[in-house]
Design an enzyme around this catalytic site. Structure first.
Site, PDB file in Angstrom:
ATOM      1  N   TYR A   1      -7.940   7.295  30.695  1.00 61.15           N
ATOM      2  CA  TYR A   1      -7.225   6.062  30.469  1.00 61.15           C
ATOM      3  C   TYR A   1      -5.671   6.366  30.839  1.00 61.15           C
ATOM      4  CZ  TYR A   1      -5.289   1.805  27.810  1.00 61.15           C
ATOM      5  OH  TYR A   1      -4.586   0.790  27.522  1.00 61.15           O
TER       6      TYR A   1
ATOM      7  N   ASP B   1      -0.499  12.437  33.840  1.00 64.34           N
ATOM      8  CA  ASP B   1      -0.175  11.300  32.839  1.00 64.34           C
ATOM      9  C   ASP B   1      -0.231  12.109  31.588  1.00 64.34           C
ATOM     10  OD1 ASP B   1      -0.084   9.606  30.767  1.00 64.34           O
ATOM     11  OD2 ASP B   1      -1.625   8.200  31.654  1.00 64.34           O
TER      12      ASP B   1
ATOM     13  N   LYS C   1       4.274   7.196  23.803  1.00 63.85           N
ATOM     14  CA  LYS C   1       4.025   7.886  22.508  1.00 63.85           C
ATOM     15  C   LYS C   1       4.959   8.621  21.738  1.00 63.85           C
ATOM     16  CE  LYS C   1      -0.701   6.937  23.180  1.00 63.85           C
ATOM     17  NZ  LYS C   1      -1.658   6.845  24.313  1.00 63.85           N
TER      18      LYS C   1
END
Ligand SMILES: *Cc1c(COP(=O)(O)O)cnc(C)c1O
Length: 455
Positions: A161, A256, A289
């Site tokens: 994701y 990522d 995050k």
């Protein structure tokens, strides 16, 4: 005409959800929050402190969602809150350059610079551009990769994701996995055709895709360690193989680290593989995050010559009204400053204690399961062996998770409401919090054992 303003804040989860369903699609502003895969009414949270969150009914839970990552130091850490207050008092944002952005970038670059005793300095990134969400970071990384190479195609892995931009939703993890759908409506076939999806940890598939399309591939994008289909770490050396294969064909590697960044180690998953002797050279790395300390902030970093292709220096356009917001950069910096070596020793220890306790309880009830690990991150799969890719991650008794989840919730533990999400511990998870999780383990294991597949 309907008037919604009742002047009263909902006081039960049921009332909150009922009202939310009227005004918001599915009652939530991000799909996994809706409890669709576990059933029942979502819990509406009112506050969080340390390892605990409290819902609108006043029920307290040990939290293993951790804001999906940012709550590295626990909720409402005093230093982070103080930094936010101080920044708020100076104004919420200016849409102009501010010094906090420079300081945060320096903190990040320092963390991503390693100086081994016996070798040359290693730098994970050389420059950083701040954006507001992980989705923007990966979207921009792809545009940069295409701008830098002049090529159209992107290779991604099934079950990974990278946010919800058009090119990245094919066979994606997180909510796409949770809802059991192949991708998203509303994406043109032309866009979907620019993304080639291959199985994770599969050297042959990688070689084949580059043999067939190597001169048209702009980049491979990978979660540095996959954690949005449950936790599925890369095989040792797989990230290096990705970098080497991409580079041999003139393509880029985008790592990522929106989830793993500043969590796996102080220097993220990149730092972990440096330490373990399988270093790899990503051209672009995305963060999110933790980097915002709980506020909307994300970033993309990489080699200076690639980052400098961004406007205003280069031809690749990217911008943001709220990018580098002064409150968010202050909060992010406070979080990074607060996450010293002791935090990175605590996380795996506490994660291990929780995982071992749950695993013993599941074994005692005869429930087939395995705990998968990537650094201090873990998730439980209801199958015998740790999966290496999305197909294997899906081949588990997913129907055991709903009853397991609800038994945990009833016993005061809030888990991610999906079998495909990693669990998040924090520096604030102390013995008392861990004991409460372990006290819930046996009832939850019994609920999992008693579960039956839906017909
Ligand atoms: C959460 C996540 C994203 C998306 O970040 P948002 O801030 O939710 O847009 C991208 N990549 C990974 C690996 C993530 O875990």
């Amino acid at each position: 005409m309907t008037h919604f303003i009742s002047g009263r804040t909902p006081t039960t989860n049921a009332e909150a959800f009922e009202r939310a369903l009227v005004v918001t699609p599915g009652g939530v502003n991000s799909p996994v929050r809706a409890f669709r895969s576990v059933g029942g009414t979502p819990v509406f949270l009112a506050s969080g402190h340390g390892p605990y969150v409290t819902d609108v009914e006043g029920t307290e839970y040990v939290d293993l969602v951790g804001q999906w990552g940012p709550a590295l130091l626990g909720h409402a850490h005093p230093d982070v809150i103080a930094a936010a207050h101080a920044a708020v008092d100076r104004g919420l944002g200016f849409g102009a350059a501010s010094t906090g952005e420079v300081e945060l970038a320096e903190l990040v670059l320092d963390r991503l610079t390693l100086t081994p005793a016996d070798g040359p300095e290693r730098r994970g990134i050389e420059k950083l551009r701040l954006v507001s969400t992980g989705t923007e970071a990966t979207m921009t990384a792809i545009r940069l990769a295409r701008g830098a190479t002049g090529r159209p195609l992107l290779v991604k892995f099934a079950g990974h994701y990278h946010g919800h931009s058009d090119s990245l939703l094919s066979e994606a993890g997180s909510g796409i996995a949770t809802l059991g759908i192949p991708g998203s409506a509303g994406i043109t076939p032309e866009t979907a055709a620019q993304t080639i999806v291959i199985p994770y940890n599969d050297e042959d598939a990688l070689a084949e895709v580059f043999a067939a399309h190597g001169d048209r591939i702009a980049a491979v994008i990978t979660e540095a360690a996959a954690a949005n289909m449950g936790v599925v770490p890369p095989k040792p050396g797989f990230n290096r193989l990705l970098a080497d294969t991409a580079h041999a064909h003139g393509a880029l590697l985008i790592a990522d680290e929106v989830m793993t960044g500043f969590r796996s180690t102080a220097a993220g998953w990149w730092g972990l593989e440096e330490a373990e002797g399988t270093p790899y050279d990503a051209d672009l790395t995305t963060f999110g995050k933790i980097i915002g300390g709980g506020l909307p902030l994300a970033g993309l970093g990489g080699r200076a010559e690639i980052l400098d292709l961004l406007a205003p220096l280069g031809p690749v356009y990217q911008a943001g009204t709220l990018s580098g917001n002064p409150v968010a950069v202050a909060t992010g910096a406070a979080m990074l400053r607060g996450a010293g070596p002791e935090v990175y020793e605590h996380l795996p220890r506490v994660a291990r204690t929780i995982a071992d306790g749950l695993s013993s309880a599941l074994s005692a009830e005869g429930v087939a399961h395995t705990v998968a690990w990537a650094g201090s991150q873990f998730s439980i799969f209801f199958r015998d062996t740790a999966p290496q890719n999305y197909a294997e991650a899906q081949a588990q008794d997913t129907w055991r998770f709903g009853p397991f989840f609800h038994a945990m919730l009833e016993h005061g533990v809030s888990l991610p409401p999906s079998v495909y999400e990693a669990w998040f511990v924090s520096a604030a998870h102390d013995d008392a919090a861990v004991e409460r999780v372990l006290a819930a383990a046996t009832p939850a294991a019994r609920a999992a054992a008693a579960a039956t597949p839906a017909l």
